[in-house]
Design a protein around this motif. Structure first.
Motif, short mmCIF file in Angstrom:
data_model
loop_
_atom_site.label_atom_id
_atom_site.label_comp_id
_atom_site.label_asym_id
_atom_site.label_seq_id
_atom_site.Cartn_x
_atom_site.Cartn_y
_atom_site.Cartn_z
N LYS A 1 0.82 -1.21 0.00
CA LYS A 1 0.00 0.00 0.00
C LYS A 1 0.85 1.26 0.00
O LYS A 1 0.49 2.28 -0.59
N TYR A 2 2.01 1.19 0.65
CA TYR A 2 2.89 2.35 0.77
C TYR A 2 4.25 2.00 0.19
O TYR A 2 4.74 0.88 0.32
N GLY A 3 4.89 2.99 -0.42
CA GLY A 3 6.12 2.73 -1.14
C GLY A 3 7.36 3.30 -0.49
O GLY A 3 7.39 3.65 0.70
N GLN A 4 8.42 3.41 -1.29
CA GLN A 4 9.74 3.81 -0.84
C GLN A 4 9.70 5.22 -0.24
O GLN A 4 9.17 6.15 -0.84
N GLY A 5 10.24 5.36 0.96
CA GLY A 5 10.28 6.66 1.60
C GLY A 5 10.37 6.52 3.11
O GLY A 5 10.54 5.42 3.65
N TRP A 6 10.22 7.68 3.77
CA TRP A 6 10.33 7.69 5.24
C TRP A 6 9.42 8.78 5.79
O TRP A 6 9.31 9.87 5.23
N ASN A 7 8.74 8.44 6.85
CA ASN A 7 7.89 9.40 7.58
C ASN A 7 6.85 10.04 6.66
O ASN A 7 6.54 11.24 6.77
N ASN B 1 15.54 2.80 2.21
CA ASN B 1 15.32 1.36 2.28
C ASN B 1 13.94 1.04 2.84
O ASN B 1 13.44 -0.07 2.69
N GLY B 2 13.32 2.00 3.50
CA GLY B 2 12.05 1.76 4.17
C GLY B 2 10.86 1.86 3.25
O GLY B 2 10.91 2.45 2.17
N GLY B 3 9.76 1.29 3.72
CA GLY B 3 8.49 1.40 3.04
C GLY B 3 7.56 2.35 3.77
O GLY B 3 6.35 2.11 3.86
N TRP B 4 8.14 3.42 4.31
CA TRP B 4 7.38 4.41 5.06
C TRP B 4 7.06 5.64 4.20
O TRP B 4 6.95 6.75 4.70
N GLY B 5 6.93 5.44 2.89
CA GLY B 5 6.60 6.55 1.99
C GLY B 5 5.10 6.78 1.90
O GLY B 5 4.30 6.17 2.62
N PRO B 6 4.70 7.66 0.96
CA PRO B 6 3.26 7.92 0.78
C PRO B 6 2.57 6.73 0.13
O PRO B 6 3.21 5.80 -0.37
N GLU B 7 1.26 6.78 0.09
CA GLU B 7 0.47 5.72 -0.52
C GLU B 7 0.73 5.69 -2.02
O GLU B 7 0.95 6.73 -2.65
N MET C 1 13.61 5.27 -13.73
CA MET C 1 12.25 5.74 -13.52
C MET C 1 11.29 4.55 -13.57
O MET C 1 11.44 3.64 -14.40
N ALA C 2 10.32 4.55 -12.70
CA ALA C 2 9.36 3.44 -12.65
C ALA C 2 8.06 3.94 -12.04
O ALA C 2 8.05 4.93 -11.30
N PRO C 3 6.96 3.27 -12.34
CA PRO C 3 5.67 3.65 -11.73
C PRO C 3 5.74 3.49 -10.21
O PRO C 3 6.33 2.53 -9.70
N TYR C 4 5.16 4.46 -9.52
CA TYR C 4 5.08 4.37 -8.06
C TYR C 4 3.89 3.45 -7.72
O TYR C 4 2.84 3.89 -7.27
N SER C 5 4.13 2.15 -8.00
CA SER C 5 3.10 1.13 -7.82
C SER C 5 3.77 -0.14 -7.30
O SER C 5 4.97 -0.37 -7.54
N PRO C 6 3.01 -0.99 -6.59
CA PRO C 6 3.61 -2.21 -6.06
C PRO C 6 3.90 -3.23 -7.16
O PRO C 6 3.15 -3.33 -8.13
N ALA D 1 0.70 -1.51 7.42
CA ALA D 1 -0.06 -0.77 6.42
C ALA D 1 -1.54 -0.71 6.76
O ALA D 1 -2.33 -0.17 5.98
N GLU D 2 -1.92 -1.25 7.89
CA GLU D 2 -3.31 -1.22 8.31
C GLU D 2 -3.60 0.07 9.09
O GLU D 2 -2.69 0.77 9.52
N ASN D 3 -4.87 0.38 9.25
CA ASN D 3 -5.32 1.53 10.05
C ASN D 3 -4.94 2.88 9.44
O ASN D 3 -4.90 3.89 10.14
N GLY D 4 -4.59 2.90 8.13
CA GLY D 4 -4.26 4.17 7.50
C GLY D 4 -3.03 4.82 8.09
O GLY D 4 -2.81 6.02 7.96
N ARG D 5 -2.18 4.02 8.73
CA ARG D 5 -0.96 4.50 9.37
C ARG D 5 -1.24 5.65 10.34
O ARG D 5 -0.56 6.66 10.35
N ARG D 6 -2.28 5.43 11.14
CA ARG D 6 -2.63 6.33 12.23
C ARG D 6 -2.92 5.46 13.45
O ARG D 6 -3.09 4.25 13.36
N GLY D 7 -3.01 6.08 14.58
CA GLY D 7 -3.24 5.36 15.82
C GLY D 7 -4.51 4.52 15.80
O GLY D 7 -5.43 4.77 15.02
N PHE D 8 -4.57 3.53 16.70
CA PHE D 8 -5.69 2.60 16.74
C PHE D 8 -5.89 2.10 18.18
O PHE D 8 -5.01 2.24 19.03
N ILE D 9 -7.05 1.56 18.43
CA ILE D 9 -7.32 0.92 19.72
C ILE D 9 -6.78 -0.49 19.66
O ILE D 9 -7.19 -1.29 18.81
N PHE D 10 -5.86 -0.79 20.53
CA PHE D 10 -5.21 -2.11 20.52
C PHE D 10 -6.27 -3.19 20.77
O PHE D 10 -7.02 -3.12 21.75
#
Length: 1019
Positions: A257-263, A271-277, A296-301, A881-890
């Motif tokens: 769901k999310y690609g190359q990047g950070w924060n 190296n991380g998969g903390w990029g935008p959707e 250059m490549a599509p920003y797709s999985p 990649a679940e919860n829209g990368r926002r907080g959740f109720i455990f």
């Protein structure tokens, strides 16, 4: 040199065959069962000789014999003798009983199954080689109840672990003993043996059957017998060839769901998969290439994009054997070549296996022996490249970076796996030699003397290097720099083995038989290792120790141990239905102190065959065979390393006396008063066969093993100046059972369907570790998880950090941070040993066609998945990649509102409210709890599938061939894992072949599968 060697062996074979052939005639015929159906697999032997053969699928046989010779026909339950007369045809109907076959037991002694008082299981050559597995050990997987074969590490030269009936020792070896052609050998030797030259494999499961092999047989024995020359007075040539193709079976599932990047930001070199959707837009990937442009490549999985790094591997095997013989002699020469290229480019294995085996009967003397030579060369890179390959976002087109090097890699924080593959290389070349000489002299009809002498030698040379790379750009603070290294070592070993024994065989009365074996065993084992290594190579690509910078690291060591033993076995039989076996052995070993290096241990077993004692039990036509057996056995074990009981000194720095050496006592010591372990085993077994022709067979065994005075490595107080000590303290108890069910639902003249199912279970409970502790650590996956032996718990036990929970099992949440609370101490997270294993072996034969499959199902155990741990911090984990990368109720969480009072958590958010909070949670809080990475190790595996066709023998005979078979096969084609194991690892994989099972670390290649075809031709 190799050409000369092969030529000499060929001439020697021809000489032996020409010298030993005698005059006779060919006897042939067809053996049928009670339904007048052909009976394959009947053993035909010229009485008093080693001349033998077996009937084929059509029940036909051919053997050379002289007029007046007696042919002995034996088929799993019945023995018939026929005297050779004027006719060249001997055909008849023979009854069956699948549970009375003759098997090779300890010391190469043949016994009828009725006489055996402990459980054994035979794997025939056809079953062993049906899927063309080049590794004999792996080909046993799923075919013997109670035998666990684990491929602990994948690669071009895979490592395996062989355990029969569970674990007994805490820190010592629990692997089964390997015996090849009567002599104690090693698992490495067996793994290097060409499968096509193996005649049969007999697995002796319990100590009651293996006690005569001494301490080495304490964990059960796998007895392998290689083929010998034929006895039809003609030269037979067999050609076997196969080709298999290997690819990746499965890879760890990563979020798409999310690609190359950070924060939350797109960063091309991350190296991380903390990029935008993902949004499908065309984006630059990785670092700038040599010409300054970007890929250059599509920003797709891209599904399983890291699979693009791997290739299709190949395994090619070709074997040729030449054999011949007559009623009094035999000779065989076999040459096999294996060439393997792994799924990682340039990881290769080349192996040549040569076996020469010959024997002759001269009057009262039987003389035989064999020579086995194996040359092997492996070329590999480091499997840790897979760890770095896992740090790849799913939008990266991996194959486009094959020629980019580290400078143009897709991330600045890890090295390119392509660069690692080409610049970290290891080469090992080894030579194995095994020579065996058998001598037997018949003093009279009742007494014979035998001697078996074996010498195994091994030598290897290892060269490894890592090339230098200096990262001058440092993009984003990353650093690819690698220090060049070079290392080399040489290993040698020699193992001498000798048995001398006398055999007695008497009928004391018309009803009472007596057999005995009295003997002596001597073993002498020597090994040495010399290694040199260094770093910072001065001249690039020149790999010599003189080219390193500074003083090289050097070491050398040598070890020698010796043992001898006296042993005896006494067998009594009453009217062929009641049997008693008594054994005793006394060992003397150099590994223990002189005043405590002798230990004696006995065994007793009894076998009763009701259907022979009371023939009326078979009158109803339902029960065809019954056998009840039981045994008690004690086995002594000198499970201590060579010189371990002696104080040793290690070279250390610290004394300010110029260039003088300084030494200190080793901080790891063994109690000089160590004694041997004792393993006490109790076993009871039942074997049944039902209906005519044994259409249904049932075997069941139950055993208890008490293991005392275990030689155990434990941690010591730092105040003592020691780190570990080896003492006699540990105590365990193992209980288990095995059930084997065989069914032949269909059997006609043209069609046969055999089904063999098994259920086995074993559990080892730790009774004691030491007087000072109830627990000992066996190994760690990281600082938060490890494998332990803990008093009162099953072994091996997985322990690590977990979640704090309330009495209802809900995870406790810190209301101030929203983070789950973790335990301050390690807790039990699982057991690495399965509760039970279900096996299925089946084959369908129609005329010349044979379809076979091997399946097994293991469940009730757990493993720690290091790959999941590694993916968690870098944003590649599916859960991240679940919860829209926002907080959740455990889920299923609670808050402690006051001491001992808990309420369901409905409003405290875990992982914060921002992307940065979410990233921090998975990189730190989530990863610090090992409970998240301990998974269900259940697995259903299709181990083997094979389909072959054997051409009609009448047609082949007209063409001058005796056998021609073609086939296709697959090994490990399918595996079904629990949903929570998203392909992180094969649960069998481990970071060791030792007892710390249950830790599947990163740095191991993923599981693979193979598909191939075979051609077997004999003429």
């Amino acid at each position: 040199m190799k050409t000369k060697f092969s030529g000499i062996l060929t001439l020697l074979l021809a000489f032996v065959v020409q010298l030993t052939f005698a005059q006779g005639k060919t006897i042939s015929g067809t053996i049928s069962d009670g339904d007048n159906l052909p009976l394959p697999g009947v053993n035909v032997l010229v009485k008093g000789t080693s001349n033998g053969t077996t009937t084929d699928f059509d029940g036909k046989y051919s053997i050379s014999a002289n007029t007046g010779d007696v042919l002995v026909f034996s088929y799993v339950g019945n023995t018939v003798e026929k005297t050779v007369g004027a006719s060249n045809d001997i055909s008849f109907i023979m009854n069956e009983n699948a549970l009375e076959e003759v098997v090779i037991t300890v010391l190469g002694v043949e016994r009828k199954a009725d006489e055996l008082t402990s459980s054994t299981q035979i794997v025939k050559a056809e079953t062993l080689t049906q899927a063309s597995n080049p590794n004999v050990i792996q080909s046993l997987a799923g075919k013997v109840s109670g035998l666990k074969i684990n491929t602990t590490n994948n690669g071009v030269n895979q490592s395996t672990r062989i355990v029969l009936r569970g674990n007994r020792s805490l820190t010592g070896s629990n692997e089964a003993l390997i015996v090849i052609d009567g002599a104690i050998s090693s698992a490495n030797t067996l793994a290097n043996l060409a499968p096509e030259i193996i005649e049969s494999t007999n697995v002796i499961k319990g100590a009651g059957g293996s006690a005569l092999y001494g301490s080495q047989g304490a964990n059960g024995v796998i007895i392998v017998t290689t083929k010998r020359g034929t006895a039809d007075e003609k030269i037979n040539i067999a050609v076997n060839t196969s080709i298999s193709f290997e690819d990746i079976s499965f890879l760890p599932q990563r979020q798409t769901k999310y690609g190359q990047g950070w924060n939350g930001g797109h960063v091309t070199y991350e190296n991380g998969g903390w990029g935008p959707e993902f949004d499908g837009s065309i984006q630059p990937v990785g670092l700038a290439q040599a010409d300054g442009s970007y890929i250059m490549a599509p920003y797709s999985p891209i599904e399983d994009n890291i699979e693009q790094f791997f290739q299709t591997g190949t395994i090619a095997q070709t074997g040729v054997s030449i054999s011949g013989g007559d009623t009094n002699s035999y000779a065989l020469l076999s040459v096999n070549r294996q060439n393997t290229e792994f799924v990682v480019q340039d990881d290769k294995l080349g192996r040549t296996n040569v076996l020469f085996k010959a024997g002759k009967k001269i009057g009262k003397w039987d003389i035989g022996g064999n020579i086995n030579y194996v040359n092997s060369k492996t070329e590999t890179t480091t499997s840790s490249l897979f760890t770095e390959l896992l740090q790849t976002a799913t939008n990266v087109p991996v194959e486009q970076f094959a020629n980019s090097g580290n400078e143009g890699h897709w991330t600045s924080y890890y090295r390119s796996p392509y660069w690692m593959r080409d610049n970290i290389r290891n080469t090992t070349e080894s030579d194995r030699f095994n020579g065996i000489i058998n001598l037997k002299y018949e003093i009279n009809d009742n007494i014979s003397l035998s001697s078996l002498t074996s010498l195994r030698t091994f030598s290897s040379n290892f060269v490894g290097y890592t090339n230098e790379y200096t990262d001058t750009s440092g993009v984003g603070g990353g650093d690819h720099s690698t220090v060049s290294q070079f290392s080399t070592n040489n290993q040698e070993s020699k193992n001498f083995y000798n048995d001398i024994f006398v055999n007695f065989n008497y009928m004391l009365t018309d009803d009472l038989s007596f057999k005995a074996t009295l003997g002596n065993n001597v073993q002498d084992n020597w090994s040495s290792l010399t290694s040199v290594n260094g770093s910072n190579v001065t001249i690039p690509n020149f790999y010599n120790i003189s080219n390193i910078t500074g003083i090289p690291g050097v070491s050398n060591s040598s070890f020698r141990s010796r043992s001898y033993a006296l042993f005896g076995s006494f067998d009594f039989g009453f009217k062929d239905y009641l049997f008693l076996t008594l054994t005793g052995r006394n060992d003397w070993t150099s590994r223990l102190a002189a005043d405590r290096n002798s230990f004696f241990y006995p065994s007793v077993g009894v076998s009763f065959v009701p259907t022979t004692a009371f023939p009326s039990l078979k009158d109803g036509g339902v029960l065809n065979y019954a056998k009840i057996s039981a045994n008690l056995a004690r086995v002594g074990n000198d499970r201590v390393g060579t010189y371990e009981t002696n104080s040793t000194l290690n070279q250390v720095a610290g004394y300010p006396y110029g260039g003088l050496n300084s030494f200190a006592i080793d901080a790891t010591v063994a109690d000089p008063l160590l004694v041997n372990e004792f393993i006490d085993s109790k076993e009871v077994s039942l074997n049944l066969a039902f209906f005519k022709g044994d259409r249904i067979t049932l075997g069941a065994s139950y055993y208890i093993t008490n293991n005392k005075d275990l030689v155990t490595n434990v941690s010591t107080s730092t105040a003592s100046g020691l780190t570990n000590s080896t003492i006699n303290i540990g105590e365990t108890e193992t209980k288990g059972y095995e059930i084997d069910l065989g069914i032949t639902p269909i059997r006609t003249a043209d069609f046969r369907w055999d089904i063999n199912m098994s259920l086995s279970s074993d559990e080892t409970i730790v009774k004691k570790v030491s007087d000072n502790t109830d627990e000992v650590s066996l190994g760690n996956g990281n600082a938060d998880v490890g494998i332990f032996a803990t008093v009162g718990e099953p072994f091996p036990l997985i322990k690590g950090t977990g979640y704090q929970r309330d009495p209802q099992g809900r995870v406790l949440i810190d209301p101030s941070t929203g983070n789950p609370l973790k335990t301050s101490e390690f807790i039990n997270l699982g057991v690495a040993n399965p509760d039970y294993i279900v096996g299925l072996n089946t084959s369908l034969t129609y005329k010349g066609f044979r379809l076979a499959g091997v399946f097994d199902y293991r469940t009730g155990h757990q493993f720690w998945a290091g790959t999941k741990d590694w993916l968690s911090w870098s944003g590649h984990l599916v859960e991240s990649a679940e919860n829209g990368r926002r907080g959740f109720i455990f889920p299923n969480s609670a808050i402690e509102t006051s001491p001992g009072v808990y309420q369901a958590n409905t409003n405290v958010v875990t992982a914060g409210t921002t992307y940065a909070n979410y990233l921090d949670y998975f990189s730190n809080e989530y990863r610090d709890v090992s409970e998240n990475f301990v998974l269900d190790a259940t697995a259903f595996k299709v181990r083997e599938l094979s389909l072959s066709y054997a051409f009609n023998k009448d047609v082949l005979n007209a063409l001058g061939f005796s056998d021609f078979r073609i086939g296709i096969n697959a090994r490990n084609p399918f595996v079904v894992l629990p949903k929570e194991n998203r392909g992180y690892a094969d649960p069998e994989f481990s970071n060791t072949t030792g007892n710390a099972q249950g830790l599947s670390v990163t740095g191991q290649y993923p599981a693979t599968r193979t598909y191939g075809m075979t051609v077997n031709l004999t003429f």
